[in-house]
Design a protein around this motif. Sequence first.
Motif, PDB file in Angstrom:
ATOM      1  N   THR A 157       0.808  -1.226   0.000  1.00 62.84           N
ATOM      2  CA  THR A 157       0.000   0.000   0.000  1.00 62.84           C
ATOM      3  C   THR A 157       0.838   1.272   0.000  1.00 62.84           C
ATOM      4  OG1 THR A 157      -0.069   0.122   2.419  1.00 62.84           O
ATOM      5  CG2 THR A 157      -1.771  -1.212   1.326  1.00 62.84           C
ATOM      6  N   GLY A 158       2.106   1.170   0.470  1.00 58.11           N
ATOM      7  CA  GLY A 158       2.923   2.365   0.640  1.00 58.11           C
ATOM      8  C   GLY A 158       2.663   3.088   1.940  1.00 58.11           C
ATOM      9  N   ASP A 159       1.657   2.622   2.715  1.00 56.92           N
ATOM     10  CA  ASP A 159       1.347   3.226   4.010  1.00 56.92           C
ATOM     11  C   ASP A 159       2.174   2.570   5.109  1.00 56.92           C
ATOM     12  OD1 ASP A 159      -0.668   4.964   3.041  1.00 56.92           O
ATOM     13  OD2 ASP A 159      -2.079   3.290   2.986  1.00 56.92           O
ATOM     14  N   LEU A 160       2.501   3.345   6.124  1.00 59.75           N
ATOM     15  CA  LEU A 160       3.276   2.844   7.260  1.00 59.75           C
ATOM     16  C   LEU A 160       2.409   2.737   8.501  1.00 59.75           C
ATOM     17  CD1 LEU A 160       6.518   4.986   6.807  1.00 59.75           C
ATOM     18  CD2 LEU A 160       6.292   2.539   6.358  1.00 59.75           C
ATOM     19  N   SER A 161       2.538   1.601   9.195  1.00 58.29           N
ATOM     20  CA  SER A 161       1.808   1.406  10.443  1.00 58.29           C
ATOM     21  C   SER A 161       2.544   0.362  11.258  1.00 58.29           C
ATOM     22  CB  SER A 161       0.361   0.965  10.169  1.00 58.29           C
ATOM     23  OG  SER A 161      -0.389   0.943  11.365  1.00 58.29           O
ATOM     24  N   CYS A 162       1.943  -0.050  12.381  1.00 56.09           N
ATOM     25  CA  CYS A 162       2.485  -1.164  13.160  1.00 56.09           C
ATOM     26  C   CYS A 162       1.328  -1.919  13.806  1.00 56.09           C
ATOM     27  CB  CYS A 162       3.484  -0.689  14.208  1.00 56.09           C
ATOM     28  SG  CYS A 162       2.805   0.422  15.457  1.00 56.09           S
ATOM     29  N   LEU A 163       1.588  -3.163  14.197  1.00 52.97           N
ATOM     30  CA  LEU A 163       0.570  -4.025  14.783  1.00 52.97           C
ATOM     31  C   LEU A 163       0.498  -3.858  16.295  1.00 52.97           C
ATOM     32  CD1 LEU A 163       0.920  -7.481  12.978  1.00 52.97           C
ATOM     33  CD2 LEU A 163      -1.012  -5.898  12.846  1.00 52.97           C
ATOM     34  N   LYS A 164      -0.724  -3.946  16.817  1.00 53.82           N
ATOM     35  CA  LYS A 164      -0.965  -3.969  18.258  1.00 53.82           C
ATOM     36  C   LYS A 164      -1.742  -5.254  18.553  1.00 53.82           C
ATOM     37  CE  LYS A 164      -2.254  -0.063  20.115  1.00 53.82           C
ATOM     38  NZ  LYS A 164      -2.976   1.208  20.407  1.00 53.82           N
ATOM     39  N   LYS A 165      -1.255  -6.043  19.495  1.00 55.67           N
ATOM     40  CA  LYS A 165      -1.857  -7.356  19.736  1.00 55.67           C
ATOM     41  C   LYS A 165      -2.548  -7.470  21.093  1.00 55.67           C
ATOM     42  CE  LYS A 165       1.288  -9.890  16.678  1.00 55.67           C
ATOM     43  NZ  LYS A 165       2.198 -11.051  16.540  1.00 55.67           N
ATOM     44  N   GLU A 166      -2.546  -6.395  21.888  1.00 52.66           N
ATOM     45  CA  GLU A 166      -3.162  -6.515  23.207  1.00 52.66           C
ATOM     46  C   GLU A 166      -4.673  -6.663  23.084  1.00 52.66           C
ATOM     47  OE1 GLU A 166      -3.155  -1.963  22.590  1.00 52.66           O
ATOM     48  OE2 GLU A 166      -1.885  -3.661  22.067  1.00 52.66           O
ATOM     49  N   LYS A 167      -5.276  -7.231  24.135  1.00 54.68           N
ATOM     50  CA  LYS A 167      -6.719  -7.420  24.165  1.00 54.68           C
ATOM     51  C   LYS A 167      -7.428  -6.073  24.114  1.00 54.68           C
ATOM     52  CE  LYS A 167      -8.199 -11.592  26.404  1.00 54.68           C
ATOM     53  NZ  LYS A 167      -8.773 -12.172  27.635  1.00 54.68           N
ATOM     54  N   CYS A 168      -8.602  -6.054  23.485  1.00 52.77           N
ATOM     55  CA  CYS A 168      -9.377  -4.832  23.396  1.00 52.77           C
ATOM     56  C   CYS A 168     -10.623  -4.951  24.268  1.00 52.77           C
ATOM     57  CB  CYS A 168      -9.779  -4.551  21.948  1.00 52.77           C
ATOM     58  SG  CYS A 168     -10.618  -2.966  21.739  1.00 52.77           S
ATOM     59  N   GLY A 169     -10.956  -3.882  24.947  1.00 59.95           N
ATOM     60  CA  GLY A 169     -12.103  -3.878  25.832  1.00 59.95           C
ATOM     61  C   GLY A 169     -13.429  -4.054  25.128  1.00 59.95           C
ATOM     62  N   CYS A 170     -13.455  -3.885  23.800  1.00 63.19           N
ATOM     63  CA  CYS A 170     -14.717  -4.028  23.065  1.00 63.19           C
ATOM     64  C   CYS A 170     -15.089  -5.488  22.840  1.00 63.19           C
ATOM     65  CB  CYS A 170     -14.631  -3.313  21.721  1.00 63.19           C
ATOM     66  SG  CYS A 170     -13.611  -4.163  20.498  1.00 63.19           S
ATOM     67  N   GLY A 171     -14.148  -6.405  23.077  1.00 62.79           N
ATOM     68  CA  GLY A 171     -14.418  -7.825  22.876  1.00 62.79           C
ATOM     69  C   GLY A 171     -14.050  -8.349  21.506  1.00 62.79           C
ATOM     70  N   ARG A 172     -13.697  -7.472  20.570  1.00 63.90           N
ATOM     71  CA  ARG A 172     -13.241  -7.944  19.258  1.00 63.90           C
ATOM     72  C   ARG A 172     -11.830  -8.501  19.413  1.00 63.90           C
ATOM     73  NH1 ARG A 172     -16.320  -3.446  18.614  1.00 63.90           N
ATOM     74  NH2 ARG A 172     -18.035  -3.594  17.098  1.00 63.90           N
TER      75      ARG A 172
END
Length: 429
Positions: free
Chosen positions: A303-318
Amino acid sequence: MALENGKNNHFDKLESMGLEERVEFLNTRLKETAAYAYENSAATRAMFQKAGLKPELIRKVEDLERLPITRKADLIEMQKQNLPYGGFLMIPEENIERIFISPGPVYEPLHTSTIHWFGRSFWAAGFRKADVVINTFTYHLSPAGILFHEGLRDCGATPIASGTGHTEMQIKTIQELKVTAFVGTPSYLMSLFAKAEEMGLDVKKELNIKRAWFTGEMLTSSIRKTLEKDYGIDTYQAYGVTETGGCLAYECEEKNGLHLMSDEYVVEIVDPKTGKQLGEGEVGEVVVTPVNNKTWGLMRFGTGDLSCLKKEKCGCGRTAYKLSGIIGRVGDAVKVRGMFVVGKQAEEVFKLFPEIVRCQIRINRPENKDEMTFVCVHDDTEFDAKKLSDELNKKFQDRCLLKADHIEFVAANALAEETKLMLDERKWD
């Protein structure tokens, strides 16, 4: 259709599947996609053959590293050489339901509906049957307008096909149709409000917009604060790429990263130079492989876009992992000690310290070791240099995963106002 999922209000059961189940599900889809694309897409088959691979060797996400990355410039050239779809079409042309055109041009054929991809994003943002939504994305050529329109319908909302432009007419429409929600870019909503106020309207009292959904442009923390605090609007953002046909990630009510659409796509974060996958928290290029698409055989699209992954649990349940957000473009970043430092990301950190008037990040390499120095201009107030340095370094490390080796405070005339933020002075002899 969307479902009420117990305590958590999710669009479908796939959003909350177990992590092990999700990995198995995704790898199964990836294996099926590799086999199907190899069989039905001439361009994908050629890509495999050039890499010396058979499709059965793509069994899990990690195996994708063995394939090359296709970027937009490649796609444009491939379509020029093999009109109209560059060899990626996997169905008879008479079975194509829609053709979109994105800048390039790139011709994008669609067959199966993708409305549920955006439906999830709108649902997570609270769009429901009672909402009347002004959709300010173009319905002309680009897929954005109609895909968002149908995603809104999948949540039961009523979209207004307004498209772009005609600011005063948009404001009149918002008033007379009692619009409750906005879909568009942050800057356009801000310009609408500015125009409304210029017309003498009290935005909070005379317009009824309660929520806004953004994509196509970064939602800065300052604009979000203005919209939420000053105008009382609940804001959400999503990330999509037209070449892959839909929404890749979307924000939930926690507003702490964007959940990946990981049953529709494999999303890798990679070193853009090597194509090697990076770990959690490491900044790299977003690379996408659709795994639920029998029309378009595109694999490993860069895509040419820069980001990073976050793997911690989310409070929304997803349970899907998150992207931290889009923090820049390939070319905006400098690699320091094996990690990318992105200009826009660094700017966000420095903005947390209004007493720092200007700053430059200088990267050197004494004794074959990367060294990063912040050169900062402070305002005229008295300050504790060590305390400020420690706070700045902590915030920078939290956001960029690296610390500065040195922080220097200099006189205002030492850095011109137009100073480049990042100066890479390394010599690679």
